[in-house]
Design a protein around this motif. Sequence first.
Motif, mmCIF file in Angstrom:
data_model
loop_
_atom_site.group_PDB
_atom_site.id
_atom_site.type_symbol
_atom_site.label_atom_id
_atom_site.label_comp_id
_atom_site.label_asym_id
_atom_site.label_seq_id
_atom_site.Cartn_x
_atom_site.Cartn_y
_atom_site.Cartn_z
ATOM 1 N N ASP A 1 44.344 42.436 -21.331
ATOM 2 C CA ASP A 1 43.743 42.187 -19.913
ATOM 3 C C ASP A 1 42.317 41.851 -19.965
ATOM 4 O O ASP A 1 41.978 40.854 -19.382
ATOM 5 C CB ASP A 1 44.002 43.386 -19.088
ATOM 6 N N MET A 2 41.751 42.611 -20.924
ATOM 7 C CA MET A 2 40.078 42.472 -21.031
ATOM 8 C C MET A 2 39.926 40.879 -21.756
ATOM 9 O O MET A 2 38.799 40.386 -21.238
ATOM 10 C CB MET A 2 39.522 43.479 -21.993
ATOM 11 N N THR A 3 40.562 40.411 -22.535
ATOM 12 C CA THR A 3 40.699 39.103 -22.960
ATOM 13 C C THR A 3 40.954 38.026 -21.980
ATOM 14 O O THR A 3 40.830 36.781 -22.314
ATOM 15 C CB THR A 3 41.283 38.724 -23.852
ATOM 16 N N ALA A 4 41.503 38.260 -20.902
ATOM 17 C CA ALA A 4 41.747 37.413 -19.784
ATOM 18 C C ALA A 4 42.825 36.318 -20.185
ATOM 19 O O ALA A 4 42.859 35.282 -20.034
ATOM 20 C CB ALA A 4 40.630 36.614 -19.297
ATOM 21 N N THR A 5 43.730 36.766 -21.213
ATOM 22 C CA THR A 5 44.758 36.200 -21.590
ATOM 23 C C THR A 5 45.937 35.994 -20.829
ATOM 24 O O THR A 5 46.490 37.059 -20.351
ATOM 25 C CB THR A 5 45.239 36.632 -22.936
ATOM 26 N N SER A 6 46.543 34.923 -20.467
ATOM 27 C CA SER A 6 47.788 34.652 -19.934
ATOM 28 C C SER A 6 48.986 34.866 -20.983
ATOM 29 O O SER A 6 48.907 34.261 -22.092
ATOM 30 C CB SER A 6 47.961 33.074 -19.367
ATOM 31 N N VAL A 7 49.987 35.525 -20.526
ATOM 32 C CA VAL A 7 51.267 35.769 -21.247
ATOM 33 C C VAL A 7 52.342 35.443 -20.628
ATOM 34 O O VAL A 7 52.675 35.927 -19.526
ATOM 35 C CB VAL A 7 51.146 37.453 -21.625
ATOM 36 N N LEU A 8 53.308 34.778 -21.574
ATOM 37 C CA LEU A 8 54.871 34.531 -21.123
ATOM 38 C C LEU A 8 55.582 35.342 -21.958
ATOM 39 O O LEU A 8 55.458 34.953 -23.139
ATOM 40 C CB LEU A 8 54.859 32.893 -20.918
ATOM 41 N N GLY A 9 56.489 36.088 -21.499
ATOM 42 C CA GLY A 9 57.285 36.699 -22.434
ATOM 43 C C GLY A 9 58.758 36.957 -22.012
ATOM 44 O O GLY A 9 58.811 37.524 -20.795
ATOM 45 N N SER B 1 54.379 35.933 -16.744
ATOM 46 C CA SER B 1 53.913 37.291 -15.717
ATOM 47 C C SER B 1 52.487 37.426 -15.787
ATOM 48 O O SER B 1 52.143 38.433 -14.946
ATOM 49 C CB SER B 1 54.816 38.223 -16.348
ATOM 50 N N GLN B 2 51.773 36.801 -16.497
ATOM 51 C CA GLN B 2 50.264 37.397 -16.385
ATOM 52 C C GLN B 2 49.510 35.728 -16.568
ATOM 53 O O GLN B 2 49.765 34.915 -17.428
ATOM 54 C CB GLN B 2 49.801 38.089 -17.486
ATOM 55 N N TRP B 3 48.816 35.511 -15.692
ATOM 56 C CA TRP B 3 48.045 34.376 -15.447
ATOM 57 C C TRP B 3 46.516 34.582 -15.729
ATOM 58 O O TRP B 3 45.969 35.521 -15.433
ATOM 59 C CB TRP B 3 48.139 33.598 -13.942
ATOM 60 N N MET C 1 39.369 37.839 -13.463
ATOM 61 C CA MET C 1 38.797 37.694 -12.010
ATOM 62 C C MET C 1 37.489 38.117 -12.089
ATOM 63 O O MET C 1 37.107 39.098 -12.870
ATOM 64 C CB MET C 1 39.874 38.373 -10.894
ATOM 65 N N PRO C 2 36.655 37.836 -11.278
ATOM 66 C CA PRO C 2 35.134 38.349 -10.892
ATOM 67 C C PRO C 2 35.414 39.748 -10.756
ATOM 68 O O PRO C 2 36.259 40.420 -9.989
ATOM 69 C CB PRO C 2 34.652 37.627 -9.961
ATOM 70 N N GLY C 3 34.677 40.636 -11.509
ATOM 71 C CA GLY C 3 34.674 42.237 -11.486
ATOM 72 C C GLY C 3 35.579 42.738 -12.626
ATOM 73 O O GLY C 3 35.663 43.722 -12.723
ATOM 74 N N GLY C 4 36.413 42.052 -12.761
ATOM 75 C CA GLY C 4 37.211 42.386 -14.150
ATOM 76 C C GLY C 4 38.802 42.984 -13.853
ATOM 77 O O GLY C 4 39.505 42.959 -14.729
ATOM 78 N N ALA C 5 38.911 43.593 -12.670
ATOM 79 C CA ALA C 5 40.040 44.067 -12.232
ATOM 80 C C ALA C 5 41.151 43.113 -11.951
ATOM 81 O O ALA C 5 40.959 42.156 -11.294
ATOM 82 C CB ALA C 5 39.897 45.005 -11.030
ATOM 83 N N PRO C 6 42.358 43.149 -12.762
ATOM 84 C CA PRO C 6 43.554 42.539 -12.441
ATOM 85 C C PRO C 6 44.012 42.514 -10.854
ATOM 86 O O PRO C 6 43.748 43.308 -10.313
ATOM 87 C CB PRO C 6 44.631 42.801 -13.366
ATOM 88 N N GLN C 7 44.621 41.475 -10.452
ATOM 89 C CA GLN C 7 45.113 41.321 -9.325
ATOM 90 C C GLN C 7 46.509 40.923 -9.298
ATOM 91 O O GLN C 7 47.161 40.548 -10.388
ATOM 92 C CB GLN C 7 44.246 40.267 -8.368
ATOM 93 N N THR C 8 47.278 41.123 -8.294
ATOM 94 C CA THR C 8 48.964 40.949 -8.363
ATOM 95 C C THR C 8 49.328 40.043 -7.254
ATOM 96 O O THR C 8 48.744 40.295 -6.103
ATOM 97 C CB THR C 8 49.464 42.439 -8.290
ATOM 98 N N LEU C 9 50.126 39.167 -7.607
ATOM 99 C CA LEU C 9 50.640 38.324 -6.634
ATOM 100 C C LEU C 9 52.026 38.610 -6.341
ATOM 101 O O LEU C 9 52.931 38.759 -7.507
ATOM 102 C CB LEU C 9 50.865 36.883 -6.915
ATOM 103 N N VAL D 1 53.558 38.949 -10.263
ATOM 104 C CA VAL D 1 52.579 38.459 -11.327
ATOM 105 C C VAL D 1 51.075 38.888 -11.449
ATOM 106 O O VAL D 1 50.505 39.261 -10.289
ATOM 107 C CB VAL D 1 52.360 36.756 -11.070
ATOM 108 N N ARG D 2 50.579 39.210 -12.717
ATOM 109 C CA ARG D 2 49.356 39.627 -12.636
ATOM 110 C C ARG D 2 48.356 38.812 -13.056
ATOM 111 O O ARG D 2 48.657 37.738 -13.689
ATOM 112 C CB ARG D 2 49.029 40.783 -13.836
ATOM 113 N N ILE D 3 47.242 38.744 -12.417
ATOM 114 C CA ILE D 3 46.058 37.792 -12.705
ATOM 115 C C ILE D 3 44.890 38.369 -13.150
ATOM 116 O O ILE D 3 44.342 39.377 -12.743
ATOM 117 C CB ILE D 3 45.677 36.882 -11.254
#
Length: 349
Positions: free
Chosen positions: A316-324, A150-152, A40-48, A35-37
């Motif tokens: 990613d830049m819009t900080a949008t969560s996506v379920l597909g 898959s994206q939170w 987050m602060p700093g803008g870089a996605p994180q991964t679970l 899962v991608r998050i």
Amino acid sequence: PRRPLSAAAAAAAVSALLVSLVPSPAASAAYTTDVRIVGMPGGAPQTLPATYVRTFRRWSVLGETTDAVPIVEPLPSAGIGTYVDPTSTSELWWPEDVDRIQFRPALDVLLNSGIPQYAMAGLNVRVPPESAADGSEWRNYGMCSQPLASQWTTFSLAVEGSFRVECLAETEDGEGGTKWEGLFPSSDSVGGMESAPSSLGDERSARMEYASERTNGALERIGVLLSNLEGDSPLSDGFHVVSFPLVDGWTDLPRPKKVEEVVPKGKDAEAYVAAGGEGTVTVKAAEEGKYRLVCVATAEPLDAGELLTMGAGTIDMTATSVLGVHVSRTSAGSESQYLPDAYKPLYVA
């Protein structure tokens, strides 16, 4: 359409057939990705890691969206009797012997010891009572029956006034391409609003307004639930994904189109039960007859269809969560000799 089935496609079909008949932890894991998050602060996605995400217990809010205090119920999963893990971030399976599958949009939240940490687009899925052999509602009806985004995104973004959930299906446009068809909010739900603010000048804006209104209602219910949590509540300890429906009603999921394939008798047909006679054997390829179902949770002023035409980096830049998930038909549960006991009341009359 009918066209020759390659050996590779036949092998994939047989593999998918076996997976649907013989559920296993390894098979379930194949359909849940990391899962991608975003946001987050700093803008870089994180991964679970997917292995970590699969340990989170899932819960559904029951009753009406107007109930004073939400009631939650755990989703049966692996480790409870003979149930299998129903979670998938990529697939939604529809057994051939189930005539109807229903859905409703939701806002899913990850709780960390009773504190909301992440928000995500959600999708409640069920076999309705009238389609189950025992006349009961089934949420976990087998593998790949409960989608997970898959994206939170961060929960702090969700409390913005314009945050909302929208759901769409990717369908053929009749010209060899695809188009996005809105499933939530529907035109009926928008038309049923008691009063639309005068600032809404078109249906697109009205749909976004309605989605935001329903999502804000879910956020209010999250606050009510958490303010009434007892110290001994399971939700007050550890990680939990709780799903808050945005509407009370359920909608029938569109059926995937069946695509038949033809394979020469004596070649790829050996992987299937051969029909009598000479010539060819007609089968349905497991990778065909799919469509894609997508839900987004976003605060962006663009509607979901426009947002999904952007590249992954922009989303990613819009900080949008996506379920597909891809919706596809699978073999009948009632015909499997490996059907776990937990599912026999659903599939066997």
